[in-house]
Motif scaffolding. Sequence first.
Motif, PDB file in Angstrom:
ATOM      1  N   LYS A   1       0.835  -1.201   0.000  1.00 21.16           N
ATOM      2  CA  LYS A   1       0.000   0.000   0.000  1.00 21.16           C
ATOM      3  C   LYS A   1       0.868   1.249   0.000  1.00 21.16           C
ATOM      4  N   GLU A   2       0.350   2.261  -0.582  1.00 21.19           N
ATOM      5  CA  GLU A   2       1.079   3.540  -0.601  1.00 21.19           C
ATOM      6  C   GLU A   2       1.101   4.141   0.803  1.00 21.19           C
ATOM      7  N   ILE A   3       2.220   4.727   1.132  1.00 25.51           N
ATOM      8  CA  ILE A   3       2.348   5.373   2.431  1.00 25.51           C
ATOM      9  C   ILE A   3       1.438   6.615   2.452  1.00 25.51           C
ATOM     10  N   SER A   4       0.556   6.653   3.458  1.00 20.55           N
ATOM     11  CA  SER A   4      -0.432   7.737   3.479  1.00 20.55           C
ATOM     12  C   SER A   4      -0.263   8.666   4.674  1.00 20.55           C
ATOM     13  N   ILE A   5       0.850   8.486   5.462  1.00 17.36           N
ATOM     14  CA  ILE A   5       1.025   9.366   6.617  1.00 17.36           C
ATOM     15  C   ILE A   5       2.325  10.128   6.477  1.00 17.36           C
ATOM     16  N   ASN A   6       2.413  11.224   7.195  1.00 15.03           N
ATOM     17  CA  ASN A   6       3.606  12.079   7.199  1.00 15.03           C
ATOM     18  C   ASN A   6       4.481  11.645   8.374  1.00 15.03           C
ATOM     19  N   LEU A   7       5.727  11.228   8.092  1.00 16.87           N
ATOM     20  CA  LEU A   7       6.631  10.714   9.120  1.00 16.87           C
ATOM     21  C   LEU A   7       7.412  11.800   9.827  1.00 16.87           C
ATOM     22  N   LYS A   8       7.310  13.032   9.349  1.00 24.38           N
ATOM     23  CA  LYS A   8       8.131  14.092   9.926  1.00 24.38           C
ATOM     24  C   LYS A   8       7.791  14.289  11.406  1.00 24.38           C
ATOM     25  N   ASN A   9       8.895  14.329  12.217  1.00 21.08           N
ATOM     26  CA  ASN A   9       8.834  14.542  13.666  1.00 21.08           C
ATOM     27  C   ASN A   9       8.245  13.373  14.452  1.00 21.08           C
ATOM     28  N   LYS A  10       8.010  12.228  13.784  1.00 20.70           N
ATOM     29  CA  LYS A  10       7.581  11.039  14.517  1.00 20.70           C
ATOM     30  C   LYS A  10       8.794  10.467  15.282  1.00 20.70           C
ATOM     31  N   LYS A  11       8.597  10.120  16.559  1.00 20.73           N
ATOM     32  CA  LYS A  11       9.700   9.644  17.393  1.00 20.73           C
ATOM     33  C   LYS A  11       9.878   8.119  17.247  1.00 20.73           C
ATOM     34  N   VAL A  12      11.099   7.732  16.922  1.00 20.53           N
ATOM     35  CA  VAL A  12      11.439   6.310  16.775  1.00 20.53           C
ATOM     36  C   VAL A  12      12.621   6.006  17.689  1.00 20.53           C
TER      37      VAL A  12
END
Length: 849
Positions: A719-730
């Motif tokens: 599936k296509e990535i549909s969320i914005n990963l910016k500033n997500k903490k990993v």
Amino acid sequence: MDSRRQDAPMILREAQKGGFIRVNHAFTENLGFDSTELQEREILEWIHAEDRATFKSMLSEGSGRIEARHLHKEGHWVPLTWELKPGEDPSIVLGLVSDSISKNGRGQRTGVKSIPSPMAKTLRDIAWIVEDHNPGMKCSILLVDEETQRVSVGAGPSLPDEYNSAVEGLHIGPTVGSCGTASYWNVQVVVEDIQADPLWRNLKDYAEKAGVASCWSHPITDAEDKACGAMALYNPEPRVPTQQELKSLETAARMVSLAVERGLAEEALRESEQKAHQESDLLSAVTMVVSAYVNSNDWEQVSELLLEKTIDLTKSECGFVGIFEKQELKLISSLGDVCKGIEGPEFFKIVQNSFKQDGYLLLREGELAKNDPSEERGLQLNEEIDVTQLLVAKVSTQSKVSKMILAVPILIEDEIAAVILIGKPESNYSEQDLHIVKHLCRAGSLMLDSQRRQYHEESLKEKLRTAERMEAIGVLAGGVAHDFNNMLTTILGNLHLAEKSIGITDLAATQEYLGAIKSASLQSADLCNQMLAYAGRRVYLKEPAQIDELIQEVLDLLKVMLPRTTSVELQSNGKELFTEADKVQVRQVFMNLVSNASESITHDHGKIQIKIEVDDVDPNCLYCFGSLKTLKEQKYIKITVSDNGSGMDEATQNKVFDPFFTTKFTGRGLGLAAVKGIIKNHRGAIALQSELGKGTTVSIYFPRVEEPSKLSPEAEKRKEISINLKNKKVLVVDDQKEVRKVIVEILKDSGLDIREASGGLEAINILSTEEDIDCILLDLTMPKLDGKATFQELRKIHAKVPVLLTSGYSEEESLDRFQGESVAGFVKKPVMRDALIEKISKAIEGAMN
């Protein structure tokens, strides 16, 4: 003188003058000499000159029977038969007038082992009858023990016990009393005056106390006329017997002979029946013990039964079975109160010589019987170690010290391997007991030898298997090192060139070097995947696959590579046959098989046949993997790849699935080893048939599935990535600094806010202080606190945060450890950027939904 019957003229004497001499009344009447006159010269002076050489020869040889003439007092010569028996010291010769010699094989002796109770009663009755017919006289019947040649009183009802006791056990000889002499020479002996006759010189006092003064003895013979005893009539006064008295004595002796013969026959029959019964019991015991060993294959366990049967058949009360290891005794089974202190080297030191010389050890009240279990006297051992203390005091039953101990060795190739020892308070082990124990020891020897051989064979097989494993590991390690060194050479070389190109305007050259590094790294990763495939631990993306399409794709790719002199023929039943498979890996299987078939063809008329059909698994399949037993009702797709190449011998076939094995100069990869791993992971089977010079046939079996209506979920497009990963903490948890650094840089480049932890404890501390972590990337293999333990602790702090596992091991193997846990996914090392970002995106998106 007419009223009496003369006994046969007889002379007993030593060869030299002055020695023992005894002549009877008949001899003096016939030859004119008495014993005093004859004693003045040695025997040869009374023998005719023509017969002296023959007589001297008999004397020098120590035994014999000859005819020689004796001088008559009137000067003529009287023929006598002379006899000398071996083993007597001094030598006593017997002379009888020739015409009085019977034809009964005189001089030979037999006897009885013992007097059975029924026979003893019969002999006593006969003695009473004889005494009734001879008023005032006493009768005795003496029998001779066939082994010891000693006298046993069969009957003497009117003689005092003191007299019978003195005669009991007397060793018969050429001049021992009337009966002893009669039994020895098998002749009638008449003693007219006991006190004056030299035959009674050692017994005349007993005769006087018994009130007898004369004795007339007649030999008792067996069916072959061999003497087995003597019968005697005693008179209270010195006198010569009458003809009727001697005739009566001879008749009574014949009656005794018949009674003894019948008694011996009956006793032999009883002994035969008893022995047959004992042999039957022994055979049954041996059969039971051996059968128990065949069923259990456990020597120590069966030794308990072996000991029980030995003790039961010999009527013993205690004992043990011991094994000798390094010349020390170790008990493995015991019954009764057997002291453990007997274990160790002392017992072995004592018994080893006896075992080798006599075949057994027999102790009676601390004495060692050297030769025979029936021997009454033993030889006291003079050893540094007291046998009585070591054995007799340590083998006991019911708090009673065993007076009789019998030990028999269990031999293997004439070496003492073990021992059976039994004991009891009574001193009566017999030859039959020894026979029983020896047979049971032979059974024990067979079982112990069998187990030792089996252990030795298993040990050799294990060593061979270990050697084969080490050889396979060596080949595997060598092949992996060879390929990895080639790849590392490419990587390190291009890194060096890329470093030199930094700062130079030739950007294209730098990109080329980096591309080469990437290509070599991907090859390294692929080699790791092949290794996992060989081990059956590779992660597969399985989906319904049509077999004939996959094989056709492989053939299309190989067309340009196959020689023009080799033809390839594909046969199918026309049906679309599907299996659940990783298409990439299945293509690799058939590419390997077709390539190997092509390379085995060295002539100009090569032919490769590929046949697809539906079939059951061949029961003679050489290499089967997976859970086939659970699928035995299922049909399989069978793909056969055959060639008319050079074929393989048996040794090559046994190694063809080993990693990096090749018939060429050097190994070129995992080859069929990887094929085996791929088929194992697909729950399939592979069979190999080949003959040198006649080609090879390889058959592959894949479980058949029905034609799918749609692709399986694993095969759906991402599936296509549909969320914005910016500033997500990993949170990245990995103990390898360089690996962690690469992952962190990749994630930062994608706009993610990253936290790092070098281990499980540090990760727990970070999550405790920062609960807004969006995703955790957790390595499985870490020191101190591994991935599983770290995961459980993190879940206690934050039950919802998505956790992605990462490892160089396969996904299936890694996730097996997390059954029932809420794991967000798995990232395979080496980590690829796009796959990593995709996995993290899906994990965060899943947690948000």
